[in-house]
Write a protein that holds these residues in place. Structure first.
Motif, mmCIF file in Angstrom:
data_model
loop_
_atom_site.group_PDB
_atom_site.id
_atom_site.type_symbol
_atom_site.label_atom_id
_atom_site.label_comp_id
_atom_site.label_asym_id
_atom_site.label_seq_id
_atom_site.Cartn_x
_atom_site.Cartn_y
_atom_site.Cartn_z
ATOM 1 N N GLY A 14 0.800 -1.190 0.050
ATOM 2 C CA GLY A 14 0.018 0.095 0.090
ATOM 3 C C GLY A 14 0.924 1.165 0.117
ATOM 4 O O GLY A 14 2.060 1.194 0.057
ATOM 5 N N GLY A 15 0.418 2.482 -0.254
ATOM 6 C CA GLY A 15 0.905 3.597 -0.166
ATOM 7 C C GLY A 15 -0.098 4.839 -0.808
ATOM 8 O O GLY A 15 -1.184 4.853 -0.902
ATOM 9 N N THR A 16 0.730 5.729 -1.358
ATOM 10 C CA THR A 16 -0.034 6.703 -1.712
ATOM 11 C C THR A 16 -0.219 6.883 -3.275
ATOM 12 O O THR A 16 -0.898 7.984 -3.860
ATOM 13 C CB THR A 16 0.447 8.099 -1.274
ATOM 14 O OG1 THR A 16 1.846 8.168 -1.740
ATOM 15 C CG2 THR A 16 0.392 8.229 0.424
ATOM 16 N N ARG A 17 0.347 5.793 -4.098
ATOM 17 C CA ARG A 17 0.278 5.878 -5.528
ATOM 18 C C ARG A 17 -1.219 5.541 -5.933
ATOM 19 O O ARG A 17 -1.647 4.310 -5.662
ATOM 20 C CB ARG A 17 1.384 5.105 -6.045
ATOM 21 C CG ARG A 17 2.792 5.477 -5.501
ATOM 22 C CD ARG A 17 4.022 4.642 -6.168
ATOM 23 N NE ARG A 17 3.550 3.253 -6.120
ATOM 24 C CZ ARG A 17 4.073 2.405 -5.721
ATOM 25 N NH1 ARG A 17 5.377 2.429 -5.430
ATOM 26 N NH2 ARG A 17 3.559 1.236 -5.874
ATOM 27 N N THR A 18 -1.679 6.208 -6.935
ATOM 28 C CA THR A 18 -3.023 5.533 -7.456
ATOM 29 C C THR A 18 -2.230 4.799 -8.665
ATOM 30 O O THR A 18 -1.311 4.785 -9.234
ATOM 31 C CB THR A 18 -3.705 6.908 -8.304
ATOM 32 O OG1 THR A 18 -2.847 7.662 -8.853
ATOM 33 C CG2 THR A 18 -4.367 7.591 -6.795
ATOM 34 N N ASN A 19 -3.442 3.999 -9.209
ATOM 35 C CA ASN A 19 -3.140 3.190 -10.380
ATOM 36 C C ASN A 19 -2.149 2.209 -10.254
ATOM 37 O O ASN A 19 -1.580 1.705 -11.301
ATOM 38 C CB ASN A 19 -2.979 4.212 -11.561
ATOM 39 C CG ASN A 19 -3.728 4.919 -12.004
ATOM 40 O OD1 ASN A 19 -5.233 4.976 -11.737
ATOM 41 N ND2 ASN A 19 -3.466 6.341 -12.510
ATOM 42 N N VAL A 20 -1.942 1.708 -9.153
ATOM 43 C CA VAL A 20 -1.020 0.465 -8.867
ATOM 44 C C VAL A 20 -1.855 -0.877 -9.084
ATOM 45 O O VAL A 20 -1.235 -1.918 -9.561
ATOM 46 C CB VAL A 20 -0.557 0.628 -7.207
ATOM 47 C CG1 VAL A 20 0.286 -0.719 -7.059
ATOM 48 C CG2 VAL A 20 0.275 2.072 -7.282
ATOM 49 N N ALA A 21 -3.171 -0.690 -8.660
ATOM 50 C CA ALA A 21 -4.165 -1.988 -8.764
ATOM 51 C C ALA A 21 -5.403 -1.489 -9.274
ATOM 52 O O ALA A 21 -5.659 -0.376 -9.140
ATOM 53 C CB ALA A 21 -4.151 -2.792 -7.227
ATOM 54 N N PRO A 22 -6.036 -2.568 -9.938
ATOM 55 C CA PRO A 22 -7.399 -1.976 -10.405
ATOM 56 C C PRO A 22 -8.299 -1.570 -8.970
ATOM 57 O O PRO A 22 -8.061 -1.822 -8.054
ATOM 58 C CB PRO A 22 -8.164 -3.339 -10.722
ATOM 59 C CG PRO A 22 -6.799 -4.214 -11.098
ATOM 60 C CD PRO A 22 -5.958 -3.629 -9.881
ATOM 61 N N VAL A 23 -9.357 -0.762 -9.459
ATOM 62 C CA VAL A 23 -10.170 -0.232 -8.386
ATOM 63 C C VAL A 23 -11.084 -1.098 -7.583
ATOM 64 O O VAL A 23 -10.942 -1.088 -6.393
ATOM 65 C CB VAL A 23 -11.161 0.894 -9.105
ATOM 66 C CG1 VAL A 23 -12.005 1.409 -8.033
ATOM 67 C CG2 VAL A 23 -10.230 2.020 -9.604
ATOM 68 N N GLU A 24 -11.055 -2.214 -8.329
ATOM 69 C CA GLU A 24 -12.195 -3.212 -7.483
ATOM 70 C C GLU A 24 -11.092 -4.152 -6.742
ATOM 71 O O GLU A 24 -11.684 -5.080 -5.988
ATOM 72 C CB GLU A 24 -12.818 -4.087 -8.480
ATOM 73 C CG GLU A 24 -12.045 -4.794 -9.528
ATOM 74 C CD GLU A 24 -11.882 -4.025 -10.765
ATOM 75 O OE1 GLU A 24 -10.912 -4.748 -11.632
ATOM 76 O OE2 GLU A 24 -12.086 -2.800 -10.892
ATOM 77 N N ARG A 25 -9.755 -3.992 -6.590
ATOM 78 C CA ARG A 25 -9.051 -4.782 -5.816
ATOM 79 C C ARG A 25 -8.132 -3.766 -4.976
ATOM 80 O O ARG A 25 -7.172 -4.253 -4.563
ATOM 81 C CB ARG A 25 -7.892 -5.487 -6.884
ATOM 82 C CG ARG A 25 -8.641 -6.553 -7.740
ATOM 83 C CD ARG A 25 -7.910 -7.262 -8.589
ATOM 84 N NE ARG A 25 -6.977 -8.244 -7.377
ATOM 85 C CZ ARG A 25 -7.368 -9.378 -6.873
ATOM 86 N NH1 ARG A 25 -8.296 -9.885 -7.108
ATOM 87 N NH2 ARG A 25 -6.316 -9.985 -6.413
ATOM 88 N N GLN A 26 -8.694 -2.719 -4.606
ATOM 89 C CA GLN A 26 -7.876 -1.838 -3.671
ATOM 90 C C GLN A 26 -8.819 -1.224 -2.789
ATOM 91 O O GLN A 26 -9.989 -1.041 -2.806
ATOM 92 C CB GLN A 26 -7.207 -0.582 -4.170
ATOM 93 C CG GLN A 26 -8.064 0.313 -4.795
ATOM 94 C CD GLN A 26 -6.963 1.485 -5.647
ATOM 95 O OE1 GLN A 26 -5.899 1.401 -5.767
ATOM 96 N NE2 GLN A 26 -7.671 2.550 -6.090
#
Length: 164
Positions: free
Chosen positions: A54-66
């Motif tokens: 985890g962290g503050t970066r967006t677009n690391v994982a699909p929205v439905e998996r975060q």
């Protein structure tokens, strides 16, 4: 000893370890109203300690998996506990209020609030040392708050009935 162990096992007691998050989550996204919020940094550090991605970066994982943790601005209050005979403040109670929202994929956001309390003794003759001590106390309070947020995630996931 055996009786105590069986009583603890019977009531559902388990040792605390890493929080159990649903298997279908890949990333814990931390969002804050303030870009450089100290609690956000403490939360990222605690994720690493618990071995969570985890962290503050967006677009690391699909929205439905975060999972998304949204932090409101921190609140710090001081409550007077005692004064010296001269009328100067001798002791405060520091109240660090944490308001955050957790959003599990496919569920409504869950808002939570808690407080972390510490007593702080002030000494007008040691202003520089006490200023540094206050910074350390606040840092410890943030770390405790971040730890508490992460430990609550598994409880919140269980309440929602997410796929564990």
């Amino acid at each position: 000893m055996l009786v105590a162990a069986s009583l603890l096992a019977g009531c559902g007691f388990t040792l605390r370890g890493a929080p159990a998050l649903p298997d279908d989550l890949d990333y814990v996204l931390i969002v804050s109203a303030r870009q450089h919020a100290p609690l956000k940094r403490a939360l990222v550090n605690q994720l690493d300690i618990y071995g969570l991605e985890g962290g503050t970066r967006t677009n690391v994982a699909p929205v439905e998996r975060q999972l998304v943790i949204s932090l409101a601005p921190e609140q710090l209050e001081r409550r007077l506990l005692s004064v010296y005979s001269s009328g100067q403040v001798a002791e405060y109670e520091l109240i660090y209020g944490v308001n955050y929202t957790v959003t599990f994929p496919g569920f409504d956001p869950v808002s939570s609030y808690f407080e972390v309390l510490r007593d702080y003794q002030d000494d007008p003759d040691q202003v520089l040392a006490k200023s540094r001590e206050l910074d350390l106390v606040l840092s410890e309070m943030r770390e405790e708050a971040a730890d508490r947020i992460i430990r609550r995630l598994s409880t919140q996931a269980a309440r929602l009935g997410t796929g564990q």
